[in-house]
Design a protein around this motif. Structure first.
Motif, PDB file in Angstrom:
ATOM      1  N   PHE A  47       0.832  -1.195   0.000  1.00  0.00           N
ATOM      2  CA  PHE A  47       0.000   0.000   0.000  1.00  0.00           C
ATOM      3  C   PHE A  47       0.869   1.249   0.000  1.00  0.00           C
ATOM      4  CE2 PHE A  47       0.949  -1.122   4.332  1.00  0.00           C
ATOM      5  CZ  PHE A  47       1.073   0.073   5.027  1.00  0.00           C
ATOM      6  N   GLU A  48       0.230   2.378  -0.225  1.00  0.00           N
ATOM      7  CA  GLU A  48       0.918   3.664  -0.190  1.00  0.00           C
ATOM      8  C   GLU A  48       0.289   4.527   0.889  1.00  0.00           C
ATOM      9  OE1 GLU A  48       1.569   5.697  -3.856  1.00  0.00           O
ATOM     10  OE2 GLU A  48       1.904   3.832  -4.966  1.00  0.00           O
ATOM     11  N   LYS A  49       1.132   5.061   1.748  1.00  0.00           N
ATOM     12  CA  LYS A  49       0.696   5.962   2.813  1.00  0.00           C
ATOM     13  C   LYS A  49       1.470   7.257   2.669  1.00  0.00           C
ATOM     14  CE  LYS A  49      -0.129   6.142   7.803  1.00  0.00           C
ATOM     15  NZ  LYS A  49      -0.113   5.373   9.070  1.00  0.00           N
ATOM     16  N   LYS A  50       0.740   8.338   2.421  1.00  0.00           N
ATOM     17  CA  LYS A  50       1.356   9.640   2.158  1.00  0.00           C
ATOM     18  C   LYS A  50       2.401   9.510   1.047  1.00  0.00           C
ATOM     19  CE  LYS A  50       0.383  11.477   6.746  1.00  0.00           C
ATOM     20  NZ  LYS A  50       0.885  12.059   8.011  1.00  0.00           N
ATOM     21  N   ASP A  51       1.994   8.790  -0.005  1.00  0.00           N
ATOM     22  CA  ASP A  51       2.796   8.588  -1.228  1.00  0.00           C
ATOM     23  C   ASP A  51       4.067   7.778  -0.999  1.00  0.00           C
ATOM     24  OD1 ASP A  51       0.979  10.084  -2.795  1.00  0.00           O
ATOM     25  OD2 ASP A  51       1.901  11.949  -2.128  1.00  0.00           O
ATOM     26  N   THR A  52       4.154   7.101   0.148  1.00  0.00           N
ATOM     27  CA  THR A  52       5.323   6.258   0.434  1.00  0.00           C
ATOM     28  C   THR A  52       4.925   4.791   0.361  1.00  0.00           C
ATOM     29  OG1 THR A  52       6.254   7.939   1.911  1.00  0.00           O
ATOM     30  CG2 THR A  52       7.104   5.695   2.116  1.00  0.00           C
ATOM     31  N   PRO A  53       5.544   3.985  -0.519  1.00  0.00           N
ATOM     32  CA  PRO A  53       5.205   2.559  -0.622  1.00  0.00           C
ATOM     33  C   PRO A  53       5.574   1.811   0.660  1.00  0.00           C
ATOM     34  CG  PRO A  53       6.432   3.299  -2.556  1.00  0.00           C
ATOM     35  CD  PRO A  53       6.530   4.392  -1.531  1.00  0.00           C
ATOM     36  N   GLN A  54       4.656   0.958   1.122  1.00  0.00           N
ATOM     37  CA  GLN A  54       4.896   0.149   2.305  1.00  0.00           C
ATOM     38  C   GLN A  54       4.341  -1.252   2.083  1.00  0.00           C
ATOM     39  OE1 GLN A  54       4.981   1.851   6.179  1.00  0.00           O
ATOM     40  NE2 GLN A  54       4.042   3.770   5.509  1.00  0.00           N
ATOM     41  N   LYS A  55       4.783  -2.172   2.926  1.00  0.00           N
ATOM     42  CA  LYS A  55       4.346  -3.567   2.795  1.00  0.00           C
ATOM     43  C   LYS A  55       4.163  -4.190   4.169  1.00  0.00           C
ATOM     44  CE  LYS A  55       7.305  -6.819   1.671  1.00  0.00           C
ATOM     45  NZ  LYS A  55       8.219  -7.718   0.906  1.00  0.00           N
ATOM     46  N   VAL A  56       2.993  -4.788   4.359  1.00  0.00           N
ATOM     47  CA  VAL A  56       2.727  -5.568   5.563  1.00  0.00           C
ATOM     48  C   VAL A  56       2.684  -7.043   5.167  1.00  0.00           C
ATOM     49  CG1 VAL A  56       0.995  -6.171   7.292  1.00  0.00           C
ATOM     50  CG2 VAL A  56       1.488  -3.774   6.825  1.00  0.00           C
ATOM     51  N   ASN A  57       3.457  -7.849   5.885  1.00  0.00           N
ATOM     52  CA  ASN A  57       3.512  -9.287   5.620  1.00  0.00           C
ATOM     53  C   ASN A  57       3.174 -10.022   6.916  1.00  0.00           C
ATOM     54  OD1 ASN A  57       4.236 -11.954   5.085  1.00  0.00           O
ATOM     55  ND2 ASN A  57       5.917 -11.376   3.738  1.00  0.00           N
ATOM     56  N   ILE A  58       2.085 -10.782   6.895  1.00  0.00           N
ATOM     57  CA  ILE A  58       1.644 -11.482   8.100  1.00  0.00           C
ATOM     58  C   ILE A  58       1.560 -12.978   7.823  1.00  0.00           C
ATOM     59  CG2 ILE A  58      -0.224 -11.759   9.785  1.00  0.00           C
ATOM     60  CD1 ILE A  58      -0.961  -8.877   9.351  1.00  0.00           C
ATOM     61  N   LYS A  59       2.173 -13.754   8.693  1.00  0.00           N
ATOM     62  CA  LYS A  59       2.051 -15.204   8.630  1.00  0.00           C
ATOM     63  C   LYS A  59       1.228 -15.674   9.822  1.00  0.00           C
ATOM     64  CE  LYS A  59       6.276 -16.267   6.041  1.00  0.00           C
ATOM     65  NZ  LYS A  59       7.573 -17.004   6.059  1.00  0.00           N
ATOM     66  N   LEU A  60       0.241 -16.497   9.546  1.00  0.00           N
ATOM     67  CA  LEU A  60      -0.636 -17.054  10.574  1.00  0.00           C
ATOM     68  C   LEU A  60      -0.344 -18.537  10.718  1.00  0.00           C
ATOM     69  CD1 LEU A  60      -3.934 -15.440   9.228  1.00  0.00           C
ATOM     70  CD2 LEU A  60      -2.436 -14.511  10.998  1.00  0.00           C
ATOM     71  N   PHE A  61      -0.309 -19.018  11.935  1.00  0.00           N
ATOM     72  CA  PHE A  61       0.012 -20.417  12.186  1.00  0.00           C
ATOM     73  C   PHE A  61      -1.101 -21.077  13.000  1.00  0.00           C
ATOM     74  CE2 PHE A  61       3.971 -18.017  11.856  1.00  0.00           C
ATOM     75  CZ  PHE A  61       4.640 -18.725  10.859  1.00  0.00           C
ATOM     76  N   ARG A  62      -1.355 -22.337  12.685  1.00  0.00           N
ATOM     77  CA  ARG A  62      -2.357 -23.080  13.450  1.00  0.00           C
ATOM     78  C   ARG A  62      -1.902 -23.238  14.900  1.00  0.00           C
ATOM     79  NH1 ARG A  62      -6.699 -25.394  11.488  1.00  0.00           N
ATOM     80  NH2 ARG A  62      -5.902 -25.287   9.362  1.00  0.00           N
TER      81      ARG A  62
ATOM     82  N   GLY B 145       0.979 -21.562  17.548  1.00  0.00           N
ATOM     83  CA  GLY B 145       2.016 -20.551  17.735  1.00  0.00           C
ATOM     84  C   GLY B 145       1.558 -19.157  17.350  1.00  0.00           C
ATOM     85  N   PRO B 146       2.369 -18.148  17.721  1.00  0.00           N
ATOM     86  CA  PRO B 146       1.997 -16.745  17.488  1.00  0.00           C
ATOM     87  C   PRO B 146       2.155 -16.338  16.024  1.00  0.00           C
ATOM     88  CG  PRO B 146       4.179 -16.866  18.457  1.00  0.00           C
ATOM     89  CD  PRO B 146       3.653 -18.271  18.432  1.00  0.00           C
ATOM     90  N   LYS B 147       1.507 -15.234  15.668  1.00  0.00           N
ATOM     91  CA  LYS B 147       1.625 -14.669  14.331  1.00  0.00           C
ATOM     92  C   LYS B 147       3.031 -14.100  14.124  1.00  0.00           C
ATOM     93  CE  LYS B 147      -3.086 -12.846  14.762  1.00  0.00           C
ATOM     94  NZ  LYS B 147      -3.170 -12.852  16.245  1.00  0.00           N
ATOM     95  N   ASP B 148       3.442 -14.017  12.886  1.00  0.00           N
ATOM     96  CA  ASP B 148       4.675 -13.329  12.511  1.00  0.00           C
ATOM     97  C   ASP B 148       4.268 -12.123  11.674  1.00  0.00           C
ATOM     98  OD1 ASP B 148       7.879 -13.756  12.108  1.00  0.00           O
ATOM     99  OD2 ASP B 148       6.959 -12.842  10.342  1.00  0.00           O
ATOM    100  N   ILE B 149       4.512 -10.912  12.200  1.00  0.00           N
ATOM    101  CA  ILE B 149       4.091  -9.690  11.533  1.00  0.00           C
ATOM    102  C   ILE B 149       5.328  -8.888  11.148  1.00  0.00           C
ATOM    103  CG2 ILE B 149       2.735  -7.563  11.738  1.00  0.00           C
ATOM    104  CD1 ILE B 149       1.094  -8.940  13.917  1.00  0.00           C
ATOM    105  N   ARG B 150       5.384  -8.481   9.882  1.00  0.00           N
ATOM    106  CA  ARG B 150       6.531  -7.709   9.404  1.00  0.00           C
ATOM    107  C   ARG B 150       6.045  -6.497   8.620  1.00  0.00           C
ATOM    108  NH1 ARG B 150      11.324 -10.749  10.025  1.00  0.00           N
ATOM    109  NH2 ARG B 150      10.803 -12.845  10.784  1.00  0.00           N
ATOM    110  N   LEU B 151       6.677  -5.367   8.903  1.00  0.00           N
ATOM    111  CA  LEU B 151       6.422  -4.132   8.175  1.00  0.00           C
ATOM    112  C   LEU B 151       7.687  -3.771   7.419  1.00  0.00           C
ATOM    113  CD1 LEU B 151       4.707  -1.616   7.511  1.00  0.00           C
ATOM    114  CD2 LEU B 151       5.612  -0.564   9.604  1.00  0.00           C
ATOM    115  N   ASN B 152       7.572  -3.762   6.089  1.00  0.00           N
ATOM    116  CA  ASN B 152       8.735  -3.490   5.237  1.00  0.00           C
ATOM    117  C   ASN B 152       9.894  -4.420   5.607  1.00  0.00           C
ATOM    118  OD1 ASN B 152       7.253  -1.366   4.033  1.00  0.00           O
ATOM    119  ND2 ASN B 152       7.904   0.024   5.648  1.00  0.00           N
ATOM    120  N   ASP B 153       9.543  -5.703   5.827  1.00  0.00           N
ATOM    121  CA  ASP B 153      10.483  -6.794   6.115  1.00  0.00           C
ATOM    122  C   ASP B 153      11.109  -6.720   7.509  1.00  0.00           C
ATOM    123  OD1 ASP B 153      10.112  -7.932   3.545  1.00  0.00           O
ATOM    124  OD2 ASP B 153      11.541  -6.490   2.699  1.00  0.00           O
TER     125      ASP B 153
END
Length: 366
Positions: free
Chosen positions: A74-89, A91-99
């Motif tokens: 997505f773009e926020k204030k014209d800056t490209p960003q990326k959210v990457n979320i891994k969900l597991f059956r 264990g906890p989630k793995d959340i990454r913003l711009n890696d």
């Protein structure tokens, strides 16, 4: 703010799909159960790290899958960003913003969205917990501090209630530590809610007047049921005294009766309580005004409109309310709309149609 693409891996009924979006209105169409809402849900998970439909992460995984993935660019204030979320059956989630790995509380406020579901039309008639949740999530998207304090308060509240159950029937209960901390956090939470409601009230009345042709006004009142005289009380000292005074009742019921977890919102048109006396049409107009004010509130706090997610809600609105909503969002807010009938959107410009069937997507009208 706009979403450019979404990639899903073993999420609900999507095994592996990449979807590119245009900047304006995206209509996700298909039969019931085709997976339209699953796409909105995955975007919402990218917003706050959890679903609006379930509290069980495993519900979002494809059958027999041990993990699932969501990537939102997505773009926020014209800056490209990326959210990457891994969900597991397990264990906890793995959340990454711009890696970079982040916590769920750090995710809040990164990608701003407003979701509008058919269940929201029952917001006025529904439970106080639903109204509190609405307000809390709206504020949390614009204030990381508020979200952190709210989570801390809820944890302390659970601990205090556990102590009340542990010391059931006993007179001397060691609650001083919890009471002081709860009073401090309760004061912060209520002050922030009142500050936000002051802004929201200006916006919601404006929206309601637009929707009703200036015939009706709308205000939201804040209610604290544990205060007898009806006056608002939000100082640390005031909460502490109230919590202490309620101890005999809390000891008997084994739960905490004073604090923002008990508060409620009331909707008024002039002096009329819409929950008690408003018609269904007035209540629906009020909820629609609330959602539109939510968009404006977030814009005023973060500097740009959030992304709007409309989950089959247009079918629940009459023709005039549909027209007012579409007029408001058109060429202003990137909006994702799920529907089984594309008829309402054929005359709109800059609309991207995406067919959802059987875990696959196809661009264009049927």
């Amino acid at each position: 703010m706009r979403i450019d693409s979404l990639q899903l891996f073993q999420f609900r009924n999507y095994k592996d799909v990449m979807i590119q979006f245009n900047p304006e209105i995206i209509v996700l169409h298909g039969t019931n159960g085709a997976g339209k809402t699953n796409i909105l849900e995955s975007i919402y998970v990218g917003t706050i790290g959890k679903s609006h439909r379930t509290n069980d992460t495993s519900d979002m995984l494809m059958f027999n899958a041990d993990e699932a993935g969501i990537v939102v660019k997505f773009e926020k204030k014209d800056t490209p960003q990326k959210v990457n979320i891994k969900l597991f059956r397990q264990g906890p989630k793995d959340i990454r913003l711009n890696d970079t790995k982040i916590s769920q509380k750090e995710l809040i406020g990164t990608l701003n969205t407003v979701i509008f579901c058919p269940e929201d039309l029952q917001l006025i008639k529904g439970t106080p917990s639903g109204r509190r949740r609405f307000l809390d999530m709206e504020i949390s998207q614009t204030s990381a501090t508020y979200y952190h304090q709210l989570m801390q308060y809820n944890r302390l509240l659970q601990q205090r209630n556990a102590v009340l159950k542990e010391y059931r029937g006993k007179q001397n209960i060691p609650l001083e530590e919890w009471d002081l901390q709860l009073a401090d956090m309760a004061s912060f939470i209520v002050k922030k809610r009142l500050e936000s409601l002051k802004k929201i009230n200006l916006l919601i009345d404006l929206m309601n007047r637009k929707l009703t042709g200036g015939l009706e006004n709308l205000t939201i009142g804040y209610e604290q049921p544990y205060i007898d005289n009806g006056s608002l009380e939000y100082t640390k000292e005031g909460f502490y005294e109230r919590i202490k005074a309620a101890l005999p009742q809390d000891r008997h019921r084994m739960t905490t009766s004073v604090g923002p977890h008990r508060d409620d919102l009331r909707f008024f048109s002039d002096a009329m309580d819409l929950k008690k006396f408003g018609s269904q049409g007035q209540q629906r107009t009020a909820v629609l005004s609330l959602k539109l004010s939510e968009l404006e509130f977030i814009k005023s706090e973060v500097g740009e409109y959030p992304v709007l997610l409309l989950d089959d809600v247009l079918s629940e609105l009459d023709e005039s309310r549909r027209a007012n909503l579409l007029q408001f969002i058109h060429k202003r807010i990137q909006t994702f709309i799920t529907t089984t009938d594309i008829h309402d959107f054929k005359d709109l410009k800059s609309v991207q149609f995406i067919s959802c069937e059987g875990g696959k997507v196809q661009y264009g009208q049927p």
